[in-house]
Design a protein around this motif. Structure first.
Motif, PDB file in Angstrom:
ATOM      1  N   SER A  87      34.099  75.356  -5.361  1.00 26.70           N
ATOM      2  CA  SER A  87      33.409  76.326  -6.218  1.00 26.70           C
ATOM      3  C   SER A  87      32.670  77.363  -5.381  1.00 26.70           C
ATOM      4  O   SER A  87      32.627  78.545  -5.737  1.00 26.70           O
ATOM      5  N   SER A 141      33.361  64.837  -5.617  1.00 22.77           N
ATOM      6  CA  SER A 141      32.445  65.733  -6.335  1.00 22.77           C
ATOM      7  C   SER A 141      31.885  66.787  -5.398  1.00 22.77           C
ATOM      8  O   SER A 141      31.742  67.960  -5.764  1.00 22.77           O
ATOM      9  N   LEU A 147      32.398  70.958  -5.454  1.00 16.05           N
ATOM     10  CA  LEU A 147      31.358  71.970  -5.288  1.00 16.05           C
ATOM     11  C   LEU A 147      31.691  72.928  -4.143  1.00 16.05           C
ATOM     12  O   LEU A 147      31.442  74.128  -4.232  1.00 16.05           O
TER      13      LEU A 147
END
Length: 376
Positions: free
Chosen positions: A21, A14, A18
């Motif tokens: 991103s 996770s 991020l």
């Protein structure tokens, strides 16, 4: 890279999602700058490409790539572009008119073609092994070898280093000193990225290697690329002495200037600016002005901060705004766009904001008020 057969995200995957991103966001921010967009395009593509690669790694770690093999972003193709992209960016600091030849990207284009060909032929790589007997399959698997991108990364590190070395024997101005430190920083970050990439395909052969090592290496690669992207984003500030000054400027504490000398130097600076108007140059940087007046970048930066109580951009923009005000008063027929560019600003938004902060009205309002005053 180890992958769980049951697709799922954990804390680390996770986090890396991020991080990926953030790379897309950073490339977007770099692309928003209209003035430097073309110049920064190689770095924008480099960050964008790595963000796609990192996203592919996340799919691999979580197992989604096994379940959905078409979630594939041609990582070998991206890796083959990274060296030429960095070379294209750095070379422009030495030769502004430089345009990288298409042949630098030939391996990447070949990789893209073969990947796209087998992507569609195997319906998203779902039955890719069924085509191992094809003539093209040998080239397909060869160009997907991790060692081909590794070789490309190393070659371009050497090429870029040789390019910088070619200029080292020439007389160095303040700009050239800054440029050398700047490019060496970019090379160091790219070297860390290359070393991390090679270390994965070396260490993965050993029994002690596990997903923790994979995460650590990917984090190192991410950090080096994103720091590289951030420093490119802050490049104007670095060359203006407003960021990382201790890293890029030599300390001169052992030759501290007296107040009398500071005032003498400052008056010389003001005289030069008044007579030669260097602020009209849209690409003016602190290092360029330092070369013109014969001071070190460190001394000039400190002089402006102490005497003018402003940073370099604020100091230069004061002169640009005064020049813009004169043009608005003298020639009402000239467009705002022509005026802001002629006085040294590169975009309308920055000009309008600075003008309004100083004169409490926009350039258009100031121009309109002046026309009304003349009519009366």
């Amino acid at each position: 890279m180890q992958a769980d057969l049951s697709p799922s995200f954990d804390t680390w995957t996770s986090i890396f999602l991020l991080v990926s991103s953030f790379g897309f966001f950073l490339s977007f921010v770099l692309g928003l700058n209209k003035n430097n967009r073309v110049h920064n395009l190689p770095i924008i593509l480099l960050i964008l490409g790595f963000s796609f690669i990192l996203l592919q790694y996340v799919f691999f770690w979580t197992g989604y790539k096994i379940k959905y093999p078409y979630l594939y972003f041609f990582d070998s193709t991206w890796y083959l572009t990274f060296g030429p992209l960095l070379y294209s960016y750095i070379t422009k600091f030495y030769r502004k008119s430089f345009k990288i030849g298409w042949y630098h990207f030939l391996p990447a284009f070949l990789s893209l073609f073969l990947n796209a060909f087998y992507f569609f032929k195997s319906k998203g790589f779902q039955n890719i092994n069924d085509y191992n007997g094809d003539v093209l399959s040998y080239f397909f698997w060869s160009i997907r070898s991790p060692w081909l991108p590794a070789l490309s990364l190393i070659i371009y590190l050497i090429i870029i280093k040789d390019l910088i070395s070619f200029y080292k024997d020439k007389p160095e101005s303040q700009y050239e000193v800054m440029r050398k430190k700047w490019t060496h920083l970019l090379i160091a970050l790219f070297f860390i990225f290359t070393l991390s990439y090679i270390s994965y395909y070396t260490l993965v052969k050993f029994s002690f290697f596990n997903v923790g090592w994979d995460y650590a290496i990917s984090f190192s690669m991410s950090l080096s690329i994103y720091i590289l992207g951030y420093t490119v984003y802050k490049e104007p500030s670095i060359f203006n002495g407003e960021l990382l000054s201790n890293l890029f400027f030599k300390s001169t504490n052992h030759t501290e200037l007296t107040e009398t000398t500071k005032e003498e130097f400052y008056q010389k600076l003001l005289s030069y600016i008044k007579n030669d108007k260097p602020y009209l140059d849209n690409n003016l940087r602190l290092v360029h002005l330092a070369d013109k007046v014969g001071y070190s970048s460190h001394v000039l930066s400190k002089l402006i901060n102490e005497k003018a109580k402003k940073n370099f951009n604020q100091f230069i923009n004061e002169y640009r705004l005064e020049e813009a005000k004169k043009l608005l008063l003298e020639d009402s027929s000239t467009s705002i766009k022509t005026i802001y560019f002629d006085v040294g600003f590169n975009n309308k938004a920055t000009f309008n904001t600075a003008f309004k902060n100083k004169y409490n009205c926009t350039p258009s309002e100031y121009k309109r008020k002046n026309l009304i005053g003349q009519d009366k």
